[in-house]
Scaffold this active site. Structure first.
Site, PDB file in Angstrom:
ATOM      1  N   LEU A 205       0.711  -1.244   0.074  1.00  0.00           N
ATOM      2  CA  LEU A 205       0.010  -0.049  -0.223  1.00  0.00           C
ATOM      3  C   LEU A 205       0.878   1.095  -0.064  1.00  0.00           C
ATOM      4  O   LEU A 205       1.750   1.447   0.792  1.00  0.00           O
ATOM      5  CB  LEU A 205      -0.890  -0.094   1.232  1.00  0.00           C
ATOM      6  CG  LEU A 205      -1.679  -1.244   1.219  1.00  0.00           C
ATOM      7  CD1 LEU A 205      -2.340  -1.500   2.792  1.00  0.00           C
ATOM      8  CD2 LEU A 205      -2.887  -1.192   0.511  1.00  0.00           C
ATOM      9  N   HIS A 206       0.696   2.208  -1.235  1.00  0.00           N
ATOM     10  CA  HIS A 206       1.469   3.413  -1.161  1.00  0.00           C
ATOM     11  C   HIS A 206       0.892   4.410  -1.914  1.00  0.00           C
ATOM     12  O   HIS A 206       1.300   5.419  -1.937  1.00  0.00           O
ATOM     13  CB  HIS A 206       2.856   2.861  -1.640  1.00  0.00           C
ATOM     14  CG  HIS A 206       2.955   2.782  -3.090  1.00  0.00           C
ATOM     15  ND1 HIS A 206       2.412   1.578  -3.310  1.00  0.00           N
ATOM     16  CD2 HIS A 206       3.180   3.439  -4.164  1.00  0.00           C
ATOM     17  CE1 HIS A 206       2.600   1.423  -4.924  1.00  0.00           C
ATOM     18  NE2 HIS A 206       3.169   2.673  -5.392  1.00  0.00           N
ATOM     19  N   ARG A 207      -0.162   4.231  -2.668  1.00  0.00           N
ATOM     20  CA  ARG A 207      -0.873   5.263  -3.414  1.00  0.00           C
ATOM     21  C   ARG A 207      -1.138   6.523  -2.624  1.00  0.00           C
ATOM     22  O   ARG A 207      -1.701   6.372  -1.642  1.00  0.00           O
ATOM     23  CB  ARG A 207      -1.968   4.834  -4.080  1.00  0.00           C
ATOM     24  CG  ARG A 207      -1.662   3.711  -5.193  1.00  0.00           C
ATOM     25  CD  ARG A 207      -0.853   4.074  -6.742  1.00  0.00           C
ATOM     26  NE  ARG A 207      -0.694   3.159  -7.214  1.00  0.00           N
ATOM     27  CZ  ARG A 207       0.044   3.352  -8.275  1.00  0.00           C
ATOM     28  NH1 ARG A 207       0.488   4.544  -8.877  1.00  0.00           N
ATOM     29  NH2 ARG A 207       0.482   2.245  -9.549  1.00  0.00           N
ATOM     30  N   ARG A 240       7.006   5.503   1.544  1.00  0.00           N
ATOM     31  CA  ARG A 240       6.020   6.275   0.855  1.00  0.00           C
ATOM     32  C   ARG A 240       4.727   6.153   2.125  1.00  0.00           C
ATOM     33  O   ARG A 240       4.261   5.018   1.944  1.00  0.00           O
ATOM     34  CB  ARG A 240       5.735   6.550  -0.225  1.00  0.00           C
ATOM     35  CG  ARG A 240       4.648   7.608  -0.804  1.00  0.00           C
ATOM     36  CD  ARG A 240       4.271   7.410  -2.211  1.00  0.00           C
ATOM     37  NE  ARG A 240       4.160   8.744  -2.538  1.00  0.00           N
ATOM     38  CZ  ARG A 240       2.987   9.670  -2.072  1.00  0.00           C
ATOM     39  NH1 ARG A 240       2.136   8.838  -1.459  1.00  0.00           N
ATOM     40  NH2 ARG A 240       2.554  10.832  -2.677  1.00  0.00           N
ATOM     41  N   ASP A 280      -2.393  -1.484  -3.809  1.00  0.00           N
ATOM     42  CA  ASP A 280      -2.785  -0.464  -4.823  1.00  0.00           C
ATOM     43  C   ASP A 280      -1.696  -0.394  -5.860  1.00  0.00           C
ATOM     44  O   ASP A 280      -1.847   0.666  -6.719  1.00  0.00           O
ATOM     45  CB  ASP A 280      -2.989   0.653  -3.939  1.00  0.00           C
ATOM     46  CG  ASP A 280      -1.938   1.207  -3.147  1.00  0.00           C
ATOM     47  OD1 ASP A 280      -0.686   0.628  -3.428  1.00  0.00           O
ATOM     48  OD2 ASP A 280      -2.085   1.778  -2.296  1.00  0.00           O
TER      49      ASP A 280
END
Length: 370
Positions: A205-207, A240, A280
């Site tokens: 998950l990083h978006r 991120r 994501d």
């Protein structure tokens, strides 16, 4: 420097599995080539491990641009590449995917009259709030050779007025890398390494849409905890958004373990043994499609719809994630599933064949551009 030189520009973790089979296939054909790493991803887990595990040559040039805002990072990439391209005068610059290094290299090459090849052309989410979508559209408009991984990409490029003669449907070089390394993805070792005894889910998950806003991050953490209520969850967490997710309580569930990013082989070993993946990421949607692992993509859209129509992927919202994950875990993994056309491990060879013919036929750098 040879007028038939090909320069590959990579910058971020998703680029390396795409570039490796193309570089290898061009090398087998005796094409002169150099590898440039912009340093957009620069630490061991996000970049250096890929050169070791995928037998990529060490970069001929490392720009070391590091992190920063989109504008600052892209500007640093463009400044470094302009100097390099002026010195080398390649016949062709090959860019991969949709990261800032890709669009930066394409803009610089286009302004210098140097031909551009885009590997993974034509993917579209139709969501201009995604920085990657801007990168894709701009790069495709500038490219002289467009290598498409799926039939929907051909449609998108046609709709945007890209001349058909520029476009080549070649399959997916990232899948070349996956299939070439399949025997190295050891799910049993992954279970031992992470102390996993029963069903487990992997999450990446990083978006920005999931982690940048504190309210979104809080919703995401709630959704991930609902998955951890029914199965162990392992999260190799991208730098991120890490601090924001930690502040939102991601680490507080005793069945959700956050680990550092993994190398390519270790990560796909973990994915191969998973009962499901929550992501994501674009690339993970493709990898799970080949591995047959149910993939739940926490996004409103995907630029890889072929992973839904010909794979194991489905889009889900944060609100429904726990319920859908429960259904997926109860159903188990399918014995058979469709695989997208030309995802057969030979995309790199197809791309190399086109590139070799192009650079040998065009001669000096810049000739043959529209």
């Amino acid at each position: 420097m040879s007028s038939e030189l090909v320069i590959h520009v990579t910058g971020a973790r998703p680029n390396f599995p795409k570039a490796a089979p193309v570089i290898r296939a061009l090398g087998a054909r005796g094409v002169a080539q150099e590898l440039v790493h912009t340093g957009q991803h620069y630490d061991d887990a996000m970049a250096k491990v890929f050169f070791r595990q995928l037998a990529l040559p060490q970069p001929d040039v490392d720009l070391g641009v590091g992190s920063g805002s989109h504008a600052r990072q892209t500007a640093a990439i463009m400044t470094g590449l302009e100097e390099l391209f002026l010195a080398r005068r390649p016949a062709l610059v090959v860019v991969y995917g949709d990261v800032n290094s890709t669009v930066g290299a394409a803009i610089v090459a286009a302004k210098l009259g140097i031909a551009i090849a885009h590997v993974e052309a034509g993917l579209r989410s139709f969501d201009r709030t995604m920085p990657e979508e801007i990168n894709r559209v701009v790069t495709d408009q500038l490219a002289d050779l467009l290598f498409a991984t799926s039939p929907d990409a051909l449609t998108h490029l046609g709709n945007e007025g890209v001349r058909a003669g520029k476009v080549h449907f070649v399959g997916n070089p990232m899948i070349d890398t996956l299939l070439a390394n399949l025997d190295r993805f050891d799910a049993d070792q992954a279970r031992r390494d992470h102390g996993l005894n029963g069903d487990y889910v992997v999450a990446t998950l990083h978006r920005p849409s999931n982690v940048d806003d504190p309210d979104d991050a809080a919703e995401l953490v709630k959704a991930m905890h609902s998955v951890a209520d029914i199965a162990e969850v392992v999260v190799p967490l991208h730098p991120r958004g890490r601090a924001r997710l930690e502040a939102a309580g991601l680490f507080s569930h005793d069945r959700l373990r956050v680990i550092d990013p993994l190398g390519y082989v270790e990560f796909l070993g973990l994915v191969r043994g998973a009962n499901a993946v929550v992501t994501d990421s674009g690339g993970v949607q493709e990898e799970t499609t080949i591995l047959g692992v149910p993939c739940l993509t926490l996004r409103a859209n995907t630029e890889r719809p072929v992973t839904i129509t010909h794979g194991t992927n489905r889009l889900v919202t944060r609100a429904e994630l726990g319920f859908v994950a429960s259904q997926v875990l109860s159903a188990g993994r399918a014995a058979d599933w469709p695989v997208p056309p030309l995802w057969d491990g030979r995309a790199g060879e197809r791309i190399a064949e086109v590139i070799e013919a192009y650079v040998h036929g065009k001669g000096a750098a810049g000739e043959g551009r529209d």
